[in-house]
Motif scaffolding. Structure first.
Motif, PDB file in Angstrom:
ATOM      1  N   PHE A 182      43.152   5.794  57.967  1.00  0.00           N
ATOM      2  CA  PHE A 182      41.918   6.557  58.022  1.00  0.00           C
ATOM      3  C   PHE A 182      42.055   7.937  57.386  1.00  0.00           C
ATOM      4  O   PHE A 182      42.612   8.852  57.959  1.00  0.00           O
ATOM      5  N   GLU A 183      41.548   8.058  56.190  1.00  0.00           N
ATOM      6  CA  GLU A 183      41.469   9.336  55.483  1.00  0.00           C
ATOM      7  C   GLU A 183      40.186   9.335  54.668  1.00  0.00           C
ATOM      8  O   GLU A 183      40.213   9.280  53.439  1.00  0.00           O
ATOM      9  N   PRO A 184      39.010   9.368  55.326  1.00  0.00           N
ATOM     10  CA  PRO A 184      37.754   9.218  54.608  1.00  0.00           C
ATOM     11  C   PRO A 184      37.584  10.145  53.407  1.00  0.00           C
ATOM     12  O   PRO A 184      37.170   9.696  52.339  1.00  0.00           O
ATOM     13  N   PRO A 185      37.905  11.454  53.526  1.00  0.00           N
ATOM     14  CA  PRO A 185      37.702  12.310  52.350  1.00  0.00           C
ATOM     15  C   PRO A 185      38.602  11.935  51.178  1.00  0.00           C
ATOM     16  O   PRO A 185      38.304  12.269  50.033  1.00  0.00           O
ATOM     17  N   LYS A 186      39.716  11.250  51.484  1.00  0.00           N
ATOM     18  CA  LYS A 186      40.650  10.888  50.422  1.00  0.00           C
ATOM     19  C   LYS A 186      40.548   9.419  50.034  1.00  0.00           C
ATOM     20  O   LYS A 186      41.312   8.953  49.191  1.00  0.00           O
ATOM     21  N   THR A 187      39.636   8.696  50.667  1.00  0.00           N
ATOM     22  CA  THR A 187      39.527   7.264  50.418  1.00  0.00           C
ATOM     23  C   THR A 187      38.288   6.900  49.626  1.00  0.00           C
ATOM     24  O   THR A 187      38.338   6.081  48.710  1.00  0.00           O
ATOM     25  N   LEU A 188      37.162   7.512  49.957  1.00  0.00           N
ATOM     26  CA  LEU A 188      35.892   7.109  49.361  1.00  0.00           C
ATOM     27  C   LEU A 188      34.975   8.307  49.218  1.00  0.00           C
ATOM     28  O   LEU A 188      34.881   9.145  50.114  1.00  0.00           O
ATOM     29  N   GLN A 189      34.286   8.364  48.098  1.00  0.00           N
ATOM     30  CA  GLN A 189      33.296   9.420  47.859  1.00  0.00           C
ATOM     31  C   GLN A 189      31.967   8.769  47.492  1.00  0.00           C
ATOM     32  O   GLN A 189      31.925   7.822  46.709  1.00  0.00           O
ATOM     33  N   LEU A 190      30.885   9.290  48.079  1.00  0.00           N
ATOM     34  CA  LEU A 190      29.554   8.743  47.840  1.00  0.00           C
ATOM     35  C   LEU A 190      28.672   9.766  47.148  1.00  0.00           C
ATOM     36  O   LEU A 190      28.721  10.956  47.458  1.00  0.00           O
ATOM     37  N   ASP A 191      27.868   9.288  46.239  1.00  0.00           N
ATOM     38  CA  ASP A 191      26.857  10.103  45.559  1.00  0.00           C
ATOM     39  C   ASP A 191      25.504   9.466  45.864  1.00  0.00           C
ATOM     40  O   ASP A 191      25.089   8.522  45.200  1.00  0.00           O
ATOM     41  N   HIS A 192      24.835   9.967  46.914  1.00  0.00           N
ATOM     42  CA  HIS A 192      23.585   9.354  47.358  1.00  0.00           C
ATOM     43  C   HIS A 192      22.486   9.495  46.307  1.00  0.00           C
ATOM     44  O   HIS A 192      21.691   8.568  46.095  1.00  0.00           O
ATOM     45  N   THR A 193      22.413  10.629  45.657  1.00  0.00           N
ATOM     46  CA  THR A 193      21.367  10.851  44.657  1.00  0.00           C
ATOM     47  C   THR A 193      21.505   9.886  43.493  1.00  0.00           C
ATOM     48  O   THR A 193      20.524   9.276  43.046  1.00  0.00           O
ATOM     49  N   GLY A 194      22.717   9.721  43.017  1.00  0.00           N
ATOM     50  CA  GLY A 194      22.939   8.836  41.884  1.00  0.00           C
ATOM     51  C   GLY A 194      23.224   7.399  42.272  1.00  0.00           C
ATOM     52  O   GLY A 194      23.440   6.558  41.397  1.00  0.00           O
ATOM     53  N   GLN A 195      23.232   7.104  43.594  1.00  0.00           N
ATOM     54  CA  GLN A 195      23.554   5.771  44.102  1.00  0.00           C
ATOM     55  C   GLN A 195      24.854   5.261  43.498  1.00  0.00           C
ATOM     56  O   GLN A 195      24.926   4.185  42.897  1.00  0.00           O
ATOM     57  N   ARG A 196      25.909   6.089  43.668  1.00  0.00           N
ATOM     58  CA  ARG A 196      27.222   5.742  43.149  1.00  0.00           C
ATOM     59  C   ARG A 196      28.270   5.907  44.248  1.00  0.00           C
ATOM     60  O   ARG A 196      28.062   6.624  45.220  1.00  0.00           O
ATOM     61  N   ALA A 197      29.385   5.230  44.045  1.00  0.00           N
ATOM     62  CA  ALA A 197      30.520   5.374  44.959  1.00  0.00           C
ATOM     63  C   ALA A 197      31.799   5.250  44.141  1.00  0.00           C
ATOM     64  O   ALA A 197      31.818   4.604  43.087  1.00  0.00           O
ATOM     65  N   ARG A 198      32.844   5.880  44.627  1.00  0.00           N
ATOM     66  CA  ARG A 198      34.141   5.709  43.978  1.00  0.00           C
ATOM     67  C   ARG A 198      35.251   5.798  44.998  1.00  0.00           C
ATOM     68  O   ARG A 198      35.212   6.572  45.950  1.00  0.00           O
ATOM     69  N   ARG A 199      36.238   4.934  44.814  1.00  0.00           N
ATOM     70  CA  ARG A 199      37.417   4.964  45.668  1.00  0.00           C
ATOM     71  C   ARG A 199      38.359   6.042  45.153  1.00  0.00           C
ATOM     72  O   ARG A 199      38.566   6.177  43.952  1.00  0.00           O
ATOM     73  N   LEU A 200      38.925   6.788  46.068  1.00  0.00           N
ATOM     74  CA  LEU A 200      39.851   7.850  45.702  1.00  0.00           C
ATOM     75  C   LEU A 200      41.294   7.479  46.020  1.00  0.00           C
ATOM     76  O   LEU A 200      42.199   8.290  45.836  1.00  0.00           O
ATOM     77  N   ALA A 201      41.474   6.261  46.523  1.00  0.00           N
ATOM     78  CA  ALA A 201      42.817   5.761  46.836  1.00  0.00           C
ATOM     79  C   ALA A 201      42.824   4.257  46.603  1.00  0.00           C
ATOM     80  O   ALA A 201      41.781   3.603  46.686  1.00  0.00           O
ATOM     81  N   PRO A 202      43.977   3.669  46.295  1.00  0.00           N
ATOM     82  CA  PRO A 202      44.043   2.231  46.005  1.00  0.00           C
ATOM     83  C   PRO A 202      43.978   1.385  47.277  1.00  0.00           C
ATOM     84  O   PRO A 202      44.928   0.680  47.630  1.00  0.00           O
ATOM     85  N   ARG A 203      42.869   1.462  47.971  1.00  0.00           N
ATOM     86  CA  ARG A 203      42.675   0.703  49.196  1.00  0.00           C
ATOM     87  C   ARG A 203      41.417  -0.137  49.089  1.00  0.00           C
ATOM     88  O   ARG A 203      40.378   0.350  48.646  1.00  0.00           O
ATOM     89  N   ARG A 204      41.528  -1.369  49.546  1.00  0.00           N
ATOM     90  CA  ARG A 204      40.377  -2.264  49.540  1.00  0.00           C
ATOM     91  C   ARG A 204      39.482  -1.967  50.734  1.00  0.00           C
ATOM     92  O   ARG A 204      39.950  -1.778  51.856  1.00  0.00           O
ATOM     93  N   LEU A 205      38.186  -1.921  50.468  1.00  0.00           N
ATOM     94  CA  LEU A 205      37.208  -1.672  51.523  1.00  0.00           C
ATOM     95  C   LEU A 205      36.751  -2.994  52.127  1.00  0.00           C
ATOM     96  O   LEU A 205      36.597  -3.990  51.417  1.00  0.00           O
ATOM     97  N   ASP A 206      36.550  -3.006  53.418  1.00  0.00           N
ATOM     98  CA  ASP A 206      36.108  -4.201  54.133  1.00  0.00           C
ATOM     99  C   ASP A 206      35.019  -3.792  55.128  1.00  0.00           C
ATOM    100  O   ASP A 206      35.260  -2.963  56.006  1.00  0.00           O
ATOM    101  N   LEU A 207      33.834  -4.382  54.996  1.00  0.00           N
ATOM    102  CA  LEU A 207      32.695  -4.028  55.843  1.00  0.00           C
ATOM    103  C   LEU A 207      32.386  -5.097  56.886  1.00  0.00           C
ATOM    104  O   LEU A 207      31.278  -5.139  57.421  1.00  0.00           O
TER     105      LEU A 207
END
Length: 318
Positions: free
Chosen positions: A138-163
């Motif tokens: 668990f390191e949210p600021p270092k794992t994933l960044q969201l851009d709500h206005t542009g509807q974009r996301a980017r991973r900041l670490a080589p970790r697979r996301l699972d919802l």
């Protein structure tokens, strides 16, 4: 399968109990409601099925072309255009992860695969498991960044996301949205035990949902929950298990240990306004355990029911 009932407030209108269902998210969705004879069941079924299919296409780890898997396969640091719904769920997941101090962690995709659960998983590999075990994810600021206005996301670490701990709940919320937009005022919708209800039955009683005893291999009822204007979800270690090395392992991952959860809780049930929140918090509180889980639920004023592995039950209703 249906039966008729008369609305006491409108005695001239005969309401018919209707049940719709379909496949989705590795299980089946369902919708129960009372309505007159003017409901186009075929159209409503298509809309409900479409809502579930959209969530699955966006958030599944089993579909290689899902929007979540596109994000998982993109290079670390690369922005990926994602649908608004997926952005919303990712943001909610990160917030619940923060509030639960990491007990709810969507960065466990590598663990899920390494331990043989999830899409494309294989029998656990000792070397792969050893590389992940004991690593707090668990390191949210270092794992994933969201851009709500542009509807974009980017991973900041080589970790697979699972919802898998939140997407099904959101799918139920989407079923609820369709029912409301269709003009229904009283209904019960669900996917694989995650449920959400609105309004009352024609006789004035609330919708009821059975709470299953968390006993592997058995189907017994622990109690009954009454629902109206609320959602319910349960997470437990007694279903979706796998035997590895003679041990039965839960599909729920412990992000603090980097391994399947070994908990003193058999199940946690959460009531909330949305099924997305109920789904994620049920997992988070299960991970927190029999001591920290109830304490966290009380601090955040969460309505939850904790069933320990020894059968003891504790509630934090609000």
């Amino acid at each position: 399968m249906s039966k008729t009932s008369t609305d006491p407030a409108r005695s001239s209108v005969v309401l018919r109990r209707q049940a719709l269902s379909g496949p989705g998210m590795g299980s089946r969705w369902s919708a129960l409601f009372y309505a007159g004879g003017n409901v186009d069941e075929a159209t409503l079924t298509r809309r409900l099925q479409g809502a579930v299919d959209r969530v699955e296409q966006q958030m599944s780890t089993w579909l290689p072309d899902s929007d979540l898997e596109r994000l998982n396969s993109a290079p670390v640091g690369a922005w990926v255009k994602v649908p608004r719904d997926l952005t919303h769920v990712l943001a909610a997941a990160l917030e619940i992860g923060r509030l639960s101090a990491g007990a709810f962690d969507i960065g466990v995709g590598d663990l899920v695969k390494a331990w043989g659960f999830g899409g494309g998983s294989r029998v656990p590999d000792g070397e792969g498991i050893a590389a992940l075990a004991g690593r707090s994810l668990f390191e949210p600021p270092k794992t994933l960044q969201l851009d709500h206005t542009g509807q974009r996301a980017r991973r900041l670490a080589p970790r697979r996301l699972d919802l898998s701990g939140i997407a099904k709940g959101y799918g139920v919320d989407e079923l609820a949205r369709v029912m409301t937009e269709a003009g229904m005022s009283s209904w019960l919708v669900g996917i694989d035990g995650e449920m959400r209800a609105e309004g009352m039955k024609p006789d004035g009683s609330p919708w009821t949902v059975a709470h299953e005893k968390p006993v592997p291999g058995e189907r017994e009822i622990l109690g009954v929950l009454e629902l109206s204007g609320a959602a319910v979800a349960t997470s437990g270690s007694y279903r979706h298990r796998m035997e590895v090395g003679g041990r039965m392992l839960s599909h729920t991952m412990d992000p603090f240990r980097g391994a399947p959860l070994e908990s003193d809780l058999a199940a946690v049930t959460v009531l909330a306004e949305t099924c997305m929140a109920a789904d994620a918090w049920a997992t988070a509180l299960l991970v927190r355990g029999a001591k920290d889980g109830p304490a966290l639920a009380r601090r955040l004023r969460l309505s939850a029911l904790f069933v320990r592995t020894d059968g003891e039950v504790e509630a934090t209703w609000h």
